[in-house]
Design an enzyme around this catalytic site. Structure first.
Site, PDB file in Angstrom:
ATOM      1  N   HIS A 145     -31.227 -25.212 -33.012  1.00  0.00           N
ATOM      2  CA  HIS A 145     -30.224 -25.405 -31.968  1.00  0.00           C
ATOM      3  C   HIS A 145     -30.081 -26.868 -31.547  1.00  0.00           C
ATOM      4  O   HIS A 145     -29.108 -27.228 -30.900  1.00  0.00           O
ATOM      5  CB  HIS A 145     -30.515 -24.504 -30.757  1.00  0.00           C
ATOM      6  N   ASP A 175     -34.906 -20.456 -35.661  1.00  0.00           N
ATOM      7  CA  ASP A 175     -34.606 -21.629 -34.840  1.00  0.00           C
ATOM      8  C   ASP A 175     -35.358 -22.858 -35.329  1.00  0.00           C
ATOM      9  O   ASP A 175     -35.899 -23.631 -34.542  1.00  0.00           O
ATOM     10  CB  ASP A 175     -34.914 -21.367 -33.363  1.00  0.00           C
ATOM     11  N   SER A 251     -37.075 -29.507 -26.781  1.00  0.00           N
ATOM     12  CA  SER A 251     -36.772 -28.689 -27.959  1.00  0.00           C
ATOM     13  C   SER A 251     -37.155 -29.417 -29.241  1.00  0.00           C
ATOM     14  O   SER A 251     -36.725 -30.545 -29.472  1.00  0.00           O
ATOM     15  CB  SER A 251     -35.277 -28.381 -28.015  1.00  0.00           C
TER      16      SER A 251
END
Length: 513
Positions: A145, A175, A251
């Protein structure tokens, strides 16, 4: 998860909170155990563990570990065209990613409708995340993402250099994404063994939260084997949970053990309505990341295995209805025609108790087993069917689509009439089936109305559901339904319903349940 909580990737808000019911999933896990089929012709330029012994409990500093981890953790900045849905407001104040990611925004101007003399402009999106250098020749792991939709990807190193990265491959279900930056002799993190991680182990989270610069936080492993996927999510998850403070912008950053080894790639947080950390973060285990990385490097994609069943957890009511001793295992609510499970003889209502000799504790653990086996491999299934143990062998398929997930609502309530469920039903005629867009082979009774105070409503049955079986017996009339419910006596009634094309078991508690 309670309704007050929301799930966030560190780069986007979650689509839905998890229901309190048992999840039904089509078994199609990421085959992150590469196996012989994915053996590499060349070795990755990985590094060895830099710290020989874990820091003893008496130490009051983690500086040695930070010195090892810090140079390998990078900031990732991406730029690309915004992919706006018709319902999204095209302004930076309401931009989805700026609000929940900390640094992603649209910079388009104009009214966004193409009015006036200026042509309609497509806004740009810029994203901020983190990544981890895992080989000395410049391979970088991050989240899918973080780089999804990116046209350019720049990587900021701690020594001040900014390098343009090439996207080797990206895998949405896990992911994870793999990048390559030009150069050599990079400081890289050694890959640890996430299977060996124990709840209570001390870990450090390293990344660039909210674009304030590289930050190190400390916590412990709070749990293992977590999954936050919602209905229809299609994700593959087996998270390490940690209370090491991580926030938006972390992230793709590193979760590091006390030997200076990478044990996880930070991916998600839970929040109670705010944007910040509340001590519940999720990290992708490095063992999964390592095997996904190998497949992405070899062929740019990840191959998945599929058993071809829809399964759900075994509740105490379902266990009682089926005469099971416990609530472990995965209940098969549907078998895909022509699938590996179908060819092996798996049937609806079977409870898969072990996969290749390993106990199935829940649906997520079964997904793990399927993922580990890989397409084309033999899978030995130990199942319970009508109170008898059976063994079947399936040759796993290669999945062609993400996981499909359905959910069953399995709560219960009471009524004075032992056969009254609190529903009005009608036979599923061809006309009704066509109007409801029901599957061609669907049969049974269609639920027209549900008493909100009845037992069926408490079990989660809804208007439009198709009741196909009661206690493993097909029902085609109201008389069939009443007779089958009556035979349940004081046990929960097990129903197979079809809801919008998905088969799922639900249990209706007895009157005195």
């Amino acid at each position: 998860m309670n309704g007050m909580f929301g799930r966030f990737t560190l780069g986007q808000r979650a689509r839905a909170a998890m229901a309190a019911a048992a999840a039904a999933v089509l078994i199609a896990g990421a085959a992150w155990y590469g196996g012989g089929a994915h053996a590499q012709s060349t070795r990755l330029a990985t590094v060895s563990t830099p710290i020989a012994h874990a820091i003893a409990g008496g130490r009051d500093s983690y500086a040695d570990i930070v010195d090892v981890a810090s140079p390998a953790v990078v900031t990732i900045r991406t730029d690309g065209k915004a992919r706006m849905s018709p319902t999204q407001f095209q302004g930076p104040d309401n931009d989805f990613f700026e609000q929940f990611f900390g640094g992603r925004f649209g910079n388009g101007r104009g009214d966004g409708r193409g009015n006036g003399s200026r042509p309609r402009q497509i806004p740009r999106q810029r994203a901020l995340g983190s990544g981890v250098i895992v080989t000395t020749d410049g391979y970088v792991l991050t989240n899918h993402h973080v780089v999804d939709g990116a046209e350019t990807i720049n990587v900021d190193l701690v020594d001040g250099r900014t390098l343009t990265a090439k996207l080797i491959g990206s895998d949405k279900p896990s992911d994870l994404a793999l990048l390559k930056i030009p150069g050599h002799d990079f400081k890289a993190l050694a890959l640890g063994d996430s299977d060996a991680v124990r709840v209570g182990d001390v870990v450090l989270a390293v990344g660039n939260p909210l674009n304030i610069g590289q930050t190190v936080t400390m916590g412990i492993i709070s749990a293992k084997g977590r999954s936050t996927a919602g209905p229809g999510d299609g994700s593959y998850e087996d998270f390490l949970q940690t209370d090491a403070p991580i926030n938006h912008g972390n992230s793709g950053g590193a979760l590091v053990n006390m030997k200076g080894e990478l044990v996880g790639i930070n991916s998600q947080i839970l929040s109670n309505g705010g944007d910040g950390n509340i001590g519940i973060g999720f990290s992708i285990p490095v063992n999964m990341a390592k095997n996904v990385m190998e497949q992405l490097r070899a062929k740019g994609k990840v191959t998945r295995a599929q058993l071809g069943v829809t399964v759900q957890g075994v509740t105490s009511d379902i266990a009682q209805s089926l005469g099971l001793k416990g609530t472990t295992g995965a209940l098969v609510s549907n078998v895909t025609p022509g699938s590996a499970a179908d060819h092996a003889g798996v049937k609806r209502g079977d409870v898969i108790e072990s996969f290749n000799g390993q106990a199935v504790h829940d649906t997520n653990s079964l997904r793990n087993r399927v993922a580990a086996a890989g397409p084309g491999s033999k899978a030995d299934l130990h199942i319970m069917r009508d109170g008898s143990e059976r063994h079947v062998t399936a040759t796993l398929d290669e999945a062609g689509m993400p996981e499909r997930i359905a959910r069953a609502e399995n709560s219960g309530a009471g009524s004075d009439d032992k056969t009254a469920l609190g529903v009005s039903v009608a036979p599923l005629t061809p006309d009704v089936a066509a109007r409801m867009r029901a599957p061609r082979d669907a049969h049974g009774l269609v639920v027209q109305d549900v008493d909100p105070d009845g037992r069926a409503a408490s079990a989660g049955i809804q208007s439009g559901d198709i009741i196909q079986e009661v206690n493993r017996q097909p029902v085609k009339s109201v008389e069939d339904l009443r007779a089958a419910v009556k035979k349940s006596n004081d046990r929960p009634t097990l129903m197979l319903i079809n809801r919008q094309g998905q088969d799922v078991f639900v249990t209706v508690k007895p009157v005195n349940g």
